[in-house]
Design a protein around this motif. Structure first.
Motif, short mmCIF file in Angstrom:
data_model
loop_
_atom_site.label_atom_id
_atom_site.label_comp_id
_atom_site.label_asym_id
_atom_site.label_seq_id
_atom_site.Cartn_x
_atom_site.Cartn_y
_atom_site.Cartn_z
N PRO A 125 40.98 58.13 38.38
CA PRO A 125 40.73 57.26 39.48
C PRO A 125 39.43 57.10 39.24
O PRO A 125 38.45 58.01 39.97
N ILE A 126 38.51 55.88 39.50
CA ILE A 126 37.06 56.03 40.09
C ILE A 126 37.02 56.44 41.55
O ILE A 126 35.36 56.65 41.65
N THR A 127 37.45 56.61 42.84
CA THR A 127 37.22 57.75 43.82
C THR A 127 36.91 58.87 43.23
O THR A 127 36.36 59.24 44.22
N LYS A 128 37.30 59.58 41.98
CA LYS A 128 36.70 60.79 42.02
C LYS A 128 34.95 61.01 41.77
O LYS A 128 34.92 61.86 42.03
N LEU A 129 34.72 58.96 41.27
CA LEU A 129 32.62 59.64 41.93
C LEU A 129 32.24 59.38 43.12
O LEU A 129 33.13 59.41 44.15
N TRP A 130 31.69 60.80 42.76
CA TRP A 130 31.02 60.50 44.35
C TRP A 130 30.58 60.30 45.67
O TRP A 130 29.69 59.24 44.99
N GLY A 131 30.46 59.59 46.13
CA GLY A 131 30.61 58.45 47.08
C GLY A 131 31.02 57.15 47.12
O GLY A 131 30.78 56.59 47.39
N LEU A 132 31.89 57.20 46.48
CA LEU A 132 32.61 55.87 45.81
C LEU A 132 34.07 55.93 46.86
O LEU A 132 34.67 56.80 46.38
N GLY A 133 34.48 55.06 47.47
CA GLY A 133 35.31 55.15 48.96
C GLY A 133 36.71 54.23 48.57
O GLY A 133 35.82 53.64 47.34
N LYS A 134 37.25 54.07 49.50
CA LYS A 134 38.48 53.24 49.27
C LYS A 134 38.04 52.47 49.03
O LYS A 134 38.01 51.13 48.12
N ALA A 135 37.57 51.58 49.90
CA ALA A 135 36.73 50.53 50.33
C ALA A 135 36.12 49.71 48.68
O ALA A 135 37.17 48.65 48.43
N THR A 136 35.55 50.21 48.15
CA THR A 136 34.58 49.82 46.68
C THR A 136 35.87 49.97 45.89
O THR A 136 35.99 48.94 44.97
N ALA A 137 37.14 51.19 46.31
CA ALA A 137 37.82 51.13 45.08
C ALA A 137 38.74 49.48 44.77
O ALA A 137 38.77 49.10 44.11
N THR A 138 38.73 49.29 46.55
CA THR A 138 40.22 47.95 46.72
C THR A 138 39.28 46.75 45.92
O THR A 138 39.57 45.54 45.81
N LYS A 139 38.23 46.41 45.67
CA LYS A 139 37.24 45.81 45.82
C LYS A 139 36.57 45.55 43.95
O LYS A 139 37.70 44.44 43.77
N LEU A 140 37.14 46.44 43.47
CA LEU A 140 36.98 46.86 41.63
C LEU A 140 38.64 46.67 41.63
O LEU A 140 38.38 46.22 40.02
N GLU A 141 39.59 46.63 41.81
CA GLU A 141 40.75 46.56 41.56
C GLU A 141 41.08 45.72 40.56
O GLU A 141 41.85 45.15 39.33
N PRO A 142 41.00 44.22 41.54
CA PRO A 142 40.90 42.89 41.06
C PRO A 142 40.18 42.65 39.53
O PRO A 142 41.58 41.81 39.06
N HIS A 143 39.18 43.61 39.18
CA HIS A 143 38.48 42.80 37.75
C HIS A 143 39.24 43.94 36.60
O HIS A 143 38.76 44.27 35.82
#
Ligand code: TTP
Ligand code: MG
Length: 396
Positions: free
Chosen positions: A195-213
């Motif tokens: 999952p992209i949250t395994k990228l260092w520094g990428l938090g849940k908020a950003t992941a939620t933003k990218l998910e619809p894409h």
């Protein structure tokens, strides 16, 4: 790139090509909980929640026995207790954990001159070029784990990789008590499904933003062009672009290059007794001074950080007349700042102390003609030697 080769005698050695590095990340397993189980045999094998057992309490960490019920760090204690009704709640013993942390870092010191502490229980070690001295990275990892277990009776997990990002990712893959290696040639197999949250520094908020894409995994992100990345990730686009491909050029920055060295402690409840805060502050000054001396550094300034229950945070700082690594001098300065503030004391949630504007210490060169200072210095040296032999807080 690092290749494993076998000599005719069967001994393995590394052939390092180009700018390949060998980075080790070590992270203790369920650190606070493991220390409690070690110190109190009756707690071994039991689900533990470390933290304050009150309405506002939060779980600092959960033993692995409790994690199987869904308990974890930063969870409200009330929820964790509901998930695991037979869990035993143990209060945080911050000083004890700091002590064990110091012992752990003392062990690490023997394995590389390049050690970057990340938190109380984790660090990066750069092993590049140490093969001839210490053996291959895998052997070093095993040896390090053995030393930690023999000396501390605690387990650690280790990641080995060509860079910091991959090493940290690796150490988390076989927790607890694991050693995981990610080689250059593993990157394209290991990263894409994560999952992209395994990228260092990428938090849940950003992941939620990218998910619809339709971007959920690192593989999904790798398929996006840079223009898309820039549009959705802004200034961080390039960093994530690289991390998603296992590229990370950051160096292991040892503590001695640090601009400041500090300690802070959050209390479970607001502390109303100035004397108690003063005692904690003294311990912090003592620890910071010891780290300064260990690294041959002197501080030009100090600052205190004080936080209240409502999260308001203030700081107080001063410049020292002479840069110093002497415990008594740092304490005098810190105490002065604290006492001045404490004239209008209010209950404290967090206290912290930082030694700032560090330079290579003049102390070692014996430039001090001041006899009193020399005597303090000798006292510190004796205390450091005793503490190094018998553990962190034997003597103040
Ligand atoms: P971690 O290394 O994140 O957690 P851990 O060592 O308990 O478990 P593991 O590494 O095996 O997953 O943190 C180290 C210690 O820091 C942890 O024992 C307790 C403390 N901590 C907190 O107090 N609050 C937190 O939110 C976190 C994450 C850790
Ligand atoms: Mg840990």
């Amino acid at each position: 790139m690092t290749y494993l080769m076998k000599s005719r005698t069967g001994a393995k050695y590394n052939v390092v090509m180009g700018d390949a590095r060998s980075i080790l990340h070590v992270d203790m397993d369920a650190f606070f909980a493991a220390i409690e189980q070690r110190d109190h045999p009756e707690l071994r094998g039991k689900p533990l929640l470390i933290g304050h057992d009150g309405p506002r309490g939060v779980v600092a960490t959960a033993s692995y026995e409790a994690r199987s019920f869904g308990c974890h760090s930063a969870q409200p204690m009330a929820i964790a207790r509901r998930l695991c009704t037979h869990a035993i709640v143990v209060s945080v013993r911050g000083k004890r954990y700091q002590e064990v942390s110091q012992q752990m870092f003392t062990i690490l010191d023997a394995f590389s001159p390049l050690i970057e502490p990340l938190s109380i229980d984790e660090a990066f070690l750069d092993l590049t070029g140490t093969e001839r001295l210490l053996g291959m990275a895998q052997e070093v990892a095993r040896h390090l784990k053995d030393r930690i277990y023999t000396e501390l009776r605690l387990t650690a997990s280790i990641g080995l990789a060509p860079n910091k990002y991959l090493a940290k990712l690796a150490s988390d893959m076989n927790k607890p008590d694991g050693i995981t290696i990610i080689r250059q040639e593993d990157i394209d197999r290991v990263l894409p499904p994560l999952p992209i949250t395994k990228l260092w520094g990428l938090g849940k908020a950003t992941a939620t933003k990218l998910e619809p894409h339709g971007v959920k995994t690192i593989g999904d992100l790798r398929r996006q062009p840079m223009s898309w990345m820039k549009q959705h990730l802004g200034a961080d686009a390039e960093r994530y672009f690289n991390l998603a491909r296992g590229i990370d050029h950051r160096a292991v920055v040892p503590d001695r290059a640090a601009k400041s060295i500090g300690h802070e402690q959050t209390f479970e409840v607001d502390v109303r007794d100035p004397g108690e805060i003063r005692r904690v502050l003294f311990d912090q000054v003592d620890q910071v001074a010891r780290r300064l001396r260990r690294q041959g550094l002197c501080a030009h300034g100090i600052s205190l950080k004080i936080r209240f229950g409502d999260f308001e945070t203030i700081s107080r700082s001063l410049t020292l007349r002479d840069p110093t690594d002497i415990t008594a001098e740092l304490w005098e300065a810190a105490r002065g700042l604290f006492d001045k503030w404490a004239q209008r004391f209010q209950p404290v949630r967090l206290i912290g102390m930082v030694a700032e504007r560090l330079t290579k210490g003049e102390g070692q060169m014996g430039l001090f003609l001041d006899q009193n200072r020399e005597r303090q210095r000798e006292l510190d040296r004796v205390a450091d030697r005793i503490n190094a032999r018998f553990g962190a807080t034997t003597i103040h």
